[in-house]
Design a protein around this motif. Structure first.
Motif, PDB file in Angstrom:
ATOM      1  N   PRO A 180       0.836  -1.205   0.000  1.00 53.41           N
ATOM      2  CA  PRO A 180       0.000   0.000   0.000  1.00 53.41           C
ATOM      3  C   PRO A 180       0.872   1.256   0.000  1.00 53.41           C
ATOM      4  O   PRO A 180       1.919   1.307   0.647  1.00 53.41           O
ATOM      5  N   LEU A 181       0.427   2.260  -0.738  1.00 52.42           N
ATOM      6  CA  LEU A 181       1.189   3.486  -0.813  1.00 52.42           C
ATOM      7  C   LEU A 181       1.116   4.230   0.513  1.00 52.42           C
ATOM      8  O   LEU A 181       0.073   4.254   1.173  1.00 52.42           O
ATOM      9  N   LEU A 284      -9.392  19.761   7.192  1.00 54.54           N
ATOM     10  CA  LEU A 284      -9.929  18.406   7.038  1.00 54.54           C
ATOM     11  C   LEU A 284      -9.353  17.471   8.086  1.00 54.54           C
ATOM     12  O   LEU A 284     -10.072  16.683   8.717  1.00 54.54           O
ATOM     13  N   TRP A 285      -8.029  17.555   8.270  1.00 49.65           N
ATOM     14  CA  TRP A 285      -7.374  16.650   9.222  1.00 49.65           C
ATOM     15  C   TRP A 285      -7.849  16.920  10.647  1.00 49.65           C
ATOM     16  O   TRP A 285      -8.147  15.988  11.394  1.00 49.65           O
ATOM     17  N   ALA A 286      -7.910  18.198  11.057  1.00 51.01           N
ATOM     18  CA  ALA A 286      -8.278  18.533  12.427  1.00 51.01           C
ATOM     19  C   ALA A 286      -9.699  18.100  12.743  1.00 51.01           C
ATOM     20  O   ALA A 286      -9.983  17.609  13.845  1.00 51.01           O
ATOM     21  N   SER A 287     -10.608  18.272  11.786  1.00 53.04           N
ATOM     22  CA  SER A 287     -11.984  17.839  11.990  1.00 53.04           C
ATOM     23  C   SER A 287     -12.053  16.344  12.248  1.00 53.04           C
ATOM     24  O   SER A 287     -12.755  15.879  13.155  1.00 53.04           O
ATOM     25  N   ASP A 288     -11.312  15.575  11.470  1.00 55.54           N
ATOM     26  CA  ASP A 288     -11.290  14.126  11.635  1.00 55.54           C
ATOM     27  C   ASP A 288     -10.572  13.727  12.920  1.00 55.54           C
ATOM     28  O   ASP A 288     -11.023  12.832  13.651  1.00 55.54           O
ATOM     29  N   ASP A 353      -7.056   9.052   6.115  1.00 61.46           N
ATOM     30  CA  ASP A 353      -5.739   8.580   6.544  1.00 61.46           C
ATOM     31  C   ASP A 353      -4.893   8.100   5.369  1.00 61.46           C
ATOM     32  O   ASP A 353      -3.670   7.947   5.500  1.00 61.46           O
ATOM     33  N   ALA A 354      -5.508   7.847   4.199  1.00 64.18           N
ATOM     34  CA  ALA A 354      -4.717   7.527   3.017  1.00 64.18           C
ATOM     35  C   ALA A 354      -4.032   8.769   2.462  1.00 64.18           C
ATOM     36  O   ALA A 354      -3.050   8.667   1.724  1.00 64.18           O
ATOM     37  N   LEU A 355      -4.549   9.951   2.821  1.00 60.24           N
ATOM     38  CA  LEU A 355      -3.957  11.213   2.380  1.00 60.24           C
ATOM     39  C   LEU A 355      -3.039  11.798   3.441  1.00 60.24           C
ATOM     40  O   LEU A 355      -1.946  12.276   3.128  1.00 60.24           O
TER      41      LEU A 355
END
Length: 373
Positions: A180-181, A284-288, A353-355
């Motif tokens: 997986p990348l 986006l990251w902080a919300s998640d 999490d893939a990004l």
């Protein structure tokens, strides 16, 4: 050999950086020559690598070959006449333009790995080049490399060895599944003095950029010093090892405003020329991340010495609200400076999490000054 993907043309600024790199200048000297911070130079290098389809694992010799083959840089004039290379040396030269790992170069040149170092040293000596990057650049000047060659890495071989089977059964090829990348970006705690010093330098670059444009910077706190302090537990957003943004993450701090617990983003600073893109990604990251911590809100504040409906703060706040932030008025920050108060709903974002990978601390409470710059 994998077919080369079409490259995206470089910007004029990226071409200048590329030309310096092809000419052999190290990043810090490029920064001095172009009157840029070394963070900005690294950001340009990262961007042009992405456009050339040359990830961080690609050597600078591979990048140089790709740049010159695509006419994105001018071929430098060699310091010496063209050498008379043997067929074996020509194969080695081509392998250096295609591969970065020593084992892959040896395989590409059909040389025993143990003999590669000596063969490379002899090739460099015969060409009069100090390193493989200079060798590749000069080889283009000598017309020893054709334009059709690309600097994309060869695909990893697929294991098609037959699986042992019982008598009378046909062997079936074993195809290895690709690994997986890794995520494109990584948010992680800044654990070393070197990482924290890099964050402090990024903050200084950002504040200098703001000051040159007449935009406000914190006047009552030494923010770079805060990022050097391991007790502050700073975090950074990275791409291919390049620090793009840094901040202080705090869980359930006593802000004096807002209802309920939250994840607080303090002292968010980004590379000057990538602010909106990075703020959008951090949003986006902080919300998640807050949702994973079972926190209902993310909060932050932004230095606001002007009325919130007046520029320049109004344009910035409009961009933030377009990204999903809610403006919760204004008030006095921890250092006595006026700030705009911002709030974001926590939301699980499957697949993010893939990004963006995350190895940041789960934050802590503190009573430090907080700002978004």
């Amino acid at each position: 050999m994998t077919a080369p993907a079409p490259i995206t043309p470089l910007t004029p600024a990226e071409r200048r950086i590329a030309q310096h790199a092809v000419n052999g200048l190290p990043a810090r000297q490029i920064a001095v020559t172009e009157t840029l911070s070394h963070h900005t130079v690294r950001a340009h290098m990262l961007s042009l690598r992405r456009k050339l389809h040359c990830p961080a694992r690609c050597s600078l010799a591979v990048v140089t070959h790709r740049l010159l083959s695509a006419n994105e840089a001018t071929v430098p004039v060699p310091d010496t006449p063209a050498p008379d290379l043997s067929p074996e040396q020509t194969n080695l030269l081509k392998a250096v333009t295609e591969h970065s790992k020593p084992l892959d170069i040896a395989r590409g040149a059909n040389i025993a790995p143990a003999d590669l170092r000596a063969a490379l040293d002899q090739l460099l000596a015969d060409a009069g080049a100090s390193d493989t990057t200079r060798l590749v650049a000069w080889a283009h000047g000598w017309n020893l490399l054709t334009a059709e060659q690309t600097s994309t890495e060869r695909s990893e071989p697929v294991n098609t060895s037959p699986v042992p089977t019982a008598a009378g059964q046909s062997p079936a090829p074993l195809l290895q599944r690709p690994a997986p990348l890794p995520p494109v970006y990584e948010m992680r705690s800044l654990r070393t003095d070197a990482e924290r010093a890099e964050a402090a330098a990024l903050v200084q670059d950002r504040q200098r950029w703001l000051a040159l444009r007449g935009l406000p910077v914190p006047a009552r706190a030494d923010i770079p010093a805060l990022f050097r302090d391991p007790q502050a537990e700073p975090a950074g957003l990275f791409e291919d090892g390049l620090l793009l943004a840094c901040m202080i993450l705090q869980r359930e701090p006593d802000l004096g405003w807002g209802e309920g617990p939250c994840l607080f983003l303090g002292h968010v600073h980004t590379l000057p020329d990538r602010s909106d893109d990075m703020i959008r990604l951090i949003t986006l990251w902080a919300s998640d991340f807050a949702a994973r911590l079972d926190l209902p809100r993310v909060r932050a504040d932004a230095l606001a010495r002007h009325p919130l409906d007046a520029d320049p703060i109004a344009r910035f706040l409009n961009r933030l609200t377009d990204m999903g932030w809610d403006l919760r008025g204004s008030g006095t920050g921890q250092t006595g400076e006026r700030v705009a108060r911002l709030e974001l709903a926590a939301e699980h974002r499957p697949g993010l999490d893939a990004l963006v990978g995350c190895s940041a601390h789960q934050s802590r409470s503190a009573a430090d000054e907080r700002s978004v710059a």
